[in-house]
Design a protein around this motif. Structure first.
Motif, PDB file in Angstrom:
ATOM      1  N   ALA A  94     -19.734  -0.464 -58.411  1.00 24.09           N
ATOM      2  CA  ALA A  94     -19.982  -1.779 -58.212  1.00 24.09           C
ATOM      3  C   ALA A  94     -21.913  -1.826 -57.633  1.00 24.09           C
ATOM      4  O   ALA A  94     -22.143  -0.796 -57.534  1.00 24.09           O
ATOM      5  CB  ALA A  94     -20.387  -2.969 -57.488  1.00 24.09           C
ATOM      6  N   VAL A  96     -25.577  -1.765 -56.744  1.00 28.97           N
ATOM      7  CA  VAL A  96     -26.094  -1.787 -55.487  1.00 28.97           C
ATOM      8  C   VAL A  96     -28.007  -2.452 -55.239  1.00 28.97           C
ATOM      9  O   VAL A  96     -28.349  -2.529 -56.287  1.00 28.97           O
ATOM     10  CB  VAL A  96     -26.653  -0.492 -54.684  1.00 28.97           C
ATOM     11  CG1 VAL A  96     -27.477  -0.271 -53.521  1.00 28.97           C
ATOM     12  CG2 VAL A  96     -25.019   0.387 -54.426  1.00 28.97           C
ATOM     13  N   ASP A 119     -26.975   1.522 -59.879  1.00 32.81           N
ATOM     14  CA  ASP A 119     -25.670   1.939 -60.095  1.00 32.81           C
ATOM     15  C   ASP A 119     -25.435   3.222 -60.289  1.00 32.81           C
ATOM     16  O   ASP A 119     -26.404   4.237 -60.443  1.00 32.81           O
ATOM     17  CB  ASP A 119     -25.382   0.733 -61.564  1.00 32.81           C
ATOM     18  CG  ASP A 119     -23.844   0.776 -61.298  1.00 32.81           C
ATOM     19  OD1 ASP A 119     -23.284   1.185 -60.564  1.00 32.81           O
ATOM     20  OD2 ASP A 119     -23.593   1.190 -62.786  1.00 32.81           O
ATOM     21  N   THR A 171     -27.892 -11.495 -58.171  1.00 36.84           N
ATOM     22  CA  THR A 171     -26.823 -11.411 -58.714  1.00 36.84           C
ATOM     23  C   THR A 171     -26.908 -10.160 -59.360  1.00 36.84           C
ATOM     24  O   THR A 171     -27.861 -10.428 -60.494  1.00 36.84           O
ATOM     25  CB  THR A 171     -25.685 -11.747 -59.635  1.00 36.84           C
ATOM     26  OG1 THR A 171     -25.739 -13.387 -58.407  1.00 36.84           O
ATOM     27  CG2 THR A 171     -24.374 -11.532 -59.806  1.00 36.84           C
ATOM     28  N   ASN A 178     -18.899  -5.154 -63.244  1.00 39.90           N
ATOM     29  CA  ASN A 178     -19.117  -5.263 -61.960  1.00 39.90           C
ATOM     30  C   ASN A 178     -20.499  -6.177 -61.531  1.00 39.90           C
ATOM     31  O   ASN A 178     -21.120  -6.025 -61.760  1.00 39.90           O
ATOM     32  CB  ASN A 178     -18.787  -3.558 -60.782  1.00 39.90           C
ATOM     33  CG  ASN A 178     -17.666  -3.170 -61.596  1.00 39.90           C
ATOM     34  OD1 ASN A 178     -16.317  -3.291 -61.450  1.00 39.90           O
ATOM     35  ND2 ASN A 178     -18.329  -1.851 -61.475  1.00 39.90           N
ATOM     36  N   LYS A 179     -20.389  -6.956 -60.100  1.00 39.07           N
ATOM     37  CA  LYS A 179     -21.090  -7.877 -59.867  1.00 39.07           C
ATOM     38  C   LYS A 179     -21.430  -7.348 -58.443  1.00 39.07           C
ATOM     39  O   LYS A 179     -20.137  -7.843 -57.406  1.00 39.07           O
ATOM     40  CB  LYS A 179     -20.617  -8.556 -59.800  1.00 39.07           C
ATOM     41  CG  LYS A 179     -20.565  -9.251 -61.533  1.00 39.07           C
ATOM     42  CD  LYS A 179     -20.749 -10.767 -61.709  1.00 39.07           C
ATOM     43  CE  LYS A 179     -20.919 -11.398 -63.046  1.00 39.07           C
ATOM     44  NZ  LYS A 179     -20.506 -12.867 -63.849  1.00 39.07           N
ATOM     45  N   THR A 180     -22.755  -7.202 -58.001  1.00 40.19           N
ATOM     46  CA  THR A 180     -23.210  -7.579 -56.738  1.00 40.19           C
ATOM     47  C   THR A 180     -24.122  -9.052 -56.289  1.00 40.19           C
ATOM     48  O   THR A 180     -24.825  -8.997 -57.085  1.00 40.19           O
ATOM     49  CB  THR A 180     -23.403  -6.482 -56.148  1.00 40.19           C
ATOM     50  OG1 THR A 180     -22.481  -4.831 -56.278  1.00 40.19           O
ATOM     51  CG2 THR A 180     -23.747  -6.143 -54.404  1.00 40.19           C
ATOM     52  N   THR A 181     -23.890  -9.427 -55.385  1.00 36.65           N
ATOM     53  CA  THR A 181     -25.064 -10.292 -55.013  1.00 36.65           C
ATOM     54  C   THR A 181     -25.699  -9.668 -53.298  1.00 36.65           C
ATOM     55  O   THR A 181     -24.580  -9.324 -52.477  1.00 36.65           O
ATOM     56  CB  THR A 181     -23.464 -12.010 -54.428  1.00 36.65           C
ATOM     57  OG1 THR A 181     -23.612 -11.819 -55.568  1.00 36.65           O
ATOM     58  CG2 THR A 181     -25.123 -12.753 -53.911  1.00 36.65           C
TER      59      THR A 181
END
Length: 186
Positions: A94, A96, A119, A171, A178-181
């Protein structure tokens, strides 16, 4: 694993007895030990890894059917790599998010918020949401990539009278969705 220069084995592939396998890889003849069947493990961690790899494989097959994604993954191949393997690697990692910079934001419309989004392959989208101290949405929108290729800039749209306690939610999404928050309270 050995690379053979024997002209008799050129363009040959298959099993030799029960101990060796000959295959063609990247224009070279490779001789390796024959694969052996392993005993099945049914512990929960192994099952979870297998399910995740199955999902990654399904994603890679789906992604390579899309001409746009296939072209992107194919362009990233080096040496003997295949787009399928690049897509699987992308699925497992995912994005960063780091280094959210709010120093130029004083609660006025038109001021920048900057975040670093990286990423292993490609960040495709970064979205900002600003929430008031009481939890209500003030604004949300898409950030644009900065010229350096790793920072993303969002320009605020509305004035914020209650800067202290404002929640900034960022986000990031990659090509594999892929997701990162990242959340920061001012």
């Amino acid at each position: 694993m050995a690379i053979s220069k024997n002209k008799l084995l050129k363009n040959v592939s298959g099993k030799i007895g029960n101990s060796l396998v000959v295959r063609q890889c990247g224009g070279k003849t490779v001789i390796a030990a024959a694969p052996t069947r392993r005993k099945s493990r049914s512990d929960p961690a192994t099952t979870k890894r297998q399910e995740r790899f199955r999902a990654a494989s399904k994603y890679a097959h789906f992604a390579l059917k899309d001409p746009g994604r296939n072209e992107i993954y194919a362009a990233a191949c080096r040496g003997n790599q295949k787009p399928y393997h690049i897509a699987i690697r992308d699925y497992f990692k995912a994005p960063v998010l780091s280094d959210l910079r709010t120093s130029e934001y004083h609660g006025l419309a038109g001021q920048p918020l900057i975040v670093r989004a990286t990423d292993n392959f490609m960040v495709t989208r970064v979205q900002f949401a600003l929430l008031a101290p009481n939890g209500s949405f003030m604004e949300t929108g898409e950030a644009l990539p900065d010229i350096n290729g790793v920072d993303w800039v969002y320009i605020t749209l509305v004035n914020n009278r209650s800067l202290k306690g404002t929640l900034i939610r960022v986000t990031a999404e990659d090509l594999a969705k892929n997701k990162t928050t990242l959340e920061v309270v001012l």
